[in-house]
Design an enzyme around this catalytic site. Sequence first.
Site: not given
Length: 488
Positions: A42, A186, A189, A464
């Site tokens: 899947v 909720g 997915i 940075h």
Amino acid sequence: MSEQRFDAVVIGAGPGGYPAAIRLGQLKVKTAIIEREYIGGVCLNVGCIPSKAVIHAAKMFDKLGHSGDIGISIPGKPVLDMAKLQAWKGGVVGKLTGGVRTLLKANKVEIIEGAATLGKPGPDGHRITVRTGSNEQTIVAKSVVIATGSRPVEIAGFAIDQNRIIDSTGALALPEVPPRLVVIGGGYIGLELGMCYAKFGSKVTVVEALPRLLGTMDKDCVGVVERKLKKMGVEVMLETRARSWQDKGDRAVLTVELKDGGSQGSKGGQGAKDAKTATIDADKILLSIGRRPNSENLGLDQVGVAVGKGGFIVADDHLRTNVAGIYAIGDVIGGMMLAHKATKEGEVVAEIIAGHEAAFDVRTIPAVVFSDPEIASTGLTEEEARAKGHAELKVGKFPFAALGRALSVNDTDGFVKVVADGKTGELLGVHIAGNGGSDLISEATLAIEMGAVADDLRLTIHPHPTLSEAMMEAAAASMGEAIHIMNR
């Protein structure tokens, strides 16, 4: 009926099964892998990979619509060609699944396509019947790994037909953007796909039975996503249960039950309501309330493999079931139902079958929600840490709004939060809401696995300007020593 013999057979070619088979092949164990539907499972075919492709496209579509904010003018509005998007997504999937087939073959793993059923073992090993259409063959193996994964949970009255009622697979294959989309659930997915289609132009309503979204995630992180949902115009109905629906021909009408007689009622004239219910019009209803294991029809009862609550196969930290020579990994054994957990388990079980010393022994497993902004979490939340006896905590948060890199890419929602033990400084958890969280979380996972203290993150020089500096600054903030924000 033909019969083949192997040292090991893996049932299921998803993100747990195929790594197990590849590793077994690397370890010179004669191996076959049986798959009834998708090589890659899947995840690669209709889950993790295609969903992230569509989510990326939605993010780009949304960014183009706001490019004027940084001085880039695009004549007219961006136009979505869903057919091209689906073709591109399919190409991504094809490359990865093709790669899996190639790797299996390169490691001398035999691929057998069909549905597998375990039979009573004989003196020469476990017997597996594989059916493909009208054809049938028998496989004999000394060791069997069950890696059959999971599928979406359905609720009564909401049978998934991929027409009106869709699951995540259907949502990723829509030929056009639905004007009105209701998401039942909720969790990660539902929010990922709901926010994705909201960016494409759908009017999205999320119906969640619990008091909050993403119940297992850090509350502060979820708050950032909730604010973004509101900004996007996505309606969220908490403590609301989907009860029934009707197909009206031109639309579906969903009836929901509200807590406290309708205090969470729908807005914007979406439907009439009585004291306890509301109705919502939708073109599509996405059912996303969790997943259940694919443990049926495998013949587990015939061989006596123990199955626990919810249909999950019972396995120990060596991935052994109660039947000698039969192992199980991934979603089918429960726990955190995540592809990367299954992959790790697949590699571990291969080592065990090959006779090596190995066990599934991890301190933390990271989890990511590809919402907007992303949420990434590893280790304990503040609440979990206190529940486990860490009475004194050091918590540091560093907002992306104070970070040069985040400002320079015009994406400043969210923060990095570090949770450490107040006495020892041991790093207990890290939680991120923000752009790039899915990539940043691995540093924190490694730190927890190594038993690092917050000072280890603080003292490590980060380049940075990068988003990773937020990790260093959050660790410093937990000690009251952050440079670029005021310390508490």
